[in-house]
Design an enzyme around this catalytic site. Structure first.
Site, PDB file in Angstrom:
ATOM      1  N   PRO A  17      47.177 -11.783 -65.517  1.00 49.13           N
ATOM      2  CA  PRO A  17      47.115 -10.453 -66.141  1.00 49.13           C
ATOM      3  C   PRO A  17      47.816 -10.476 -67.491  1.00 49.13           C
ATOM      4  CG  PRO A  17      49.006 -10.543 -64.701  1.00 49.13           C
ATOM      5  CD  PRO A  17      48.385 -11.930 -64.668  1.00 49.13           C
ATOM      6  N   ALA A  29      49.939  -3.047 -66.483  1.00 49.86           N
ATOM      7  CA  ALA A  29      49.433  -4.362 -66.098  1.00 49.86           C
ATOM      8  C   ALA A  29      48.065  -4.252 -65.454  1.00 49.86           C
ATOM      9  CB  ALA A  29      50.400  -5.034 -65.128  1.00 49.86           C
ATOM     10  N   ASN A  30      47.390  -5.363 -65.369  1.00 45.91           N
ATOM     11  CA  ASN A  30      46.125  -5.461 -64.645  1.00 45.91           C
ATOM     12  C   ASN A  30      46.382  -6.210 -63.352  1.00 45.91           C
ATOM     13  OD1 ASN A  30      44.885  -4.308 -66.859  1.00 45.91           O
ATOM     14  ND2 ASN A  30      43.213  -5.762 -66.829  1.00 45.91           N
ATOM     15  N   ARG A  31      45.539  -5.983 -62.378  1.00 53.73           N
ATOM     16  CA  ARG A  31      45.675  -6.648 -61.094  1.00 53.73           C
ATOM     17  C   ARG A  31      45.019  -8.019 -61.199  1.00 53.73           C
ATOM     18  NH1 ARG A  31      47.044  -3.999 -56.522  1.00 53.73           N
ATOM     19  NH2 ARG A  31      46.380  -1.888 -56.956  1.00 53.73           N
TER      20      ARG A  31
END
Ligand code: C5P
Length: 224
Positions: A17, A29-31
């Site tokens: 991420p 954040a991204n998963r």
């Protein structure tokens, strides 16, 4: 190195991420576990390539035999990718944040105020589109990923065209799939000419190996 289908080739992979800081203790954040990108980097190294892995914050170990550049934000990731070029193959498996906070506060935002703090976002650079659109030092094989929950193939076709990449790996991340953070993946491989491969559900390590084998085939079929 020296042996394998990618001997003498250079491969760049993004993975994981990005973290976009809001203040010193908070981020957007991204998963992404980084598992698929790291597996591709490992498989490319096993195939004899010189591999640079540009990774966002992940909790999995570095793959063996790979140069790892750690970054946090999308802008850092783009800079690290540009610094790692040229490459024969560039694979953009990272889950890059599309937006970042317009400003990062130097001190922790306090909860004691009456108002909830506003969060204004600005767009991050699209790393894949930037590299795929390069005139100078464009890698001959640029591979993008698409994590889709609906109309997987339709969206994948649109994304391939929009980003300007040569190959798009589409995975179904709808909730039932359990791909995010999981160890398995069901992928569709879409080429610019419309050719489509669909693989059965496989472990991410196996997906990495098969992808690298395909990349090597495609690269060896290219003129020059
Ligand atoms: O647009 P979307 O995020 O779905 O596109 C996914 C593809 O684009 C992935 O290959 C991802 O690594 C790449 N990407 C990127 N930079 C961004 C956003 C996505 O490289 N800012």
């Amino acid at each position: 190195a020296g042996k394998g289908v990618l001997a003498g080739k250079t491969v760049l992979v993004t993975s994981g991420p990005t973290h976009e800081p809001i203040d010193p203790v908070r981020y957007l954040a991204n998963r992404s576990s980084g598992r698929q990108g790291h597996a591709i980097a490992a498989a490319a190294a096993s195939a004899g390539a010189r591999v640079t892995l540009v990774s966002g914050p992940v909790s999995i170990p570095d793959p063996a035999g790979v140069t790892v550049v750690r970054v946090e934000t999308a802008r850092e990731m783009l800079a690290a990718v540009e610094a790692a070029l040229p490459a024969d193959i560039a694979v953009f498996a990272a889950a890059v944040g599309d937006w970042r906070p317009a400003e990062t506060r130097g001190g922790k935002i306090k909860k004691d105020g009456a108002a909830v703090p506003p969060l204004t976002l600005v767009e991050n650079p699209d790393i894949l589109a930037t590299i795929a659109g390069r005139i100078k030092a464009r890698p001959p094989l640029v591979v993008g990923f698409a994590a889709e929950t609906d109309d997987v193939l339709d969206n994948a076709r649109k994304k391939l065209a929009k980003k300007g990449c040569d190959l798009l790996v589409a995975n179904d991340v709808s909730h039932e799939g359990g791909v995010m953070g999981g160890v398995e993946n069901t992928v569709h491989l879409l080429a610019r000419d419309g050719a489509l491969d669909t693989w059965p559900r496989l472990g991410k390590d196996e997906v990495g190996k098969r992808l690298v084998a395909r990349f090597a085939e495609i690269l060896s079929a290219m003129p020059g």
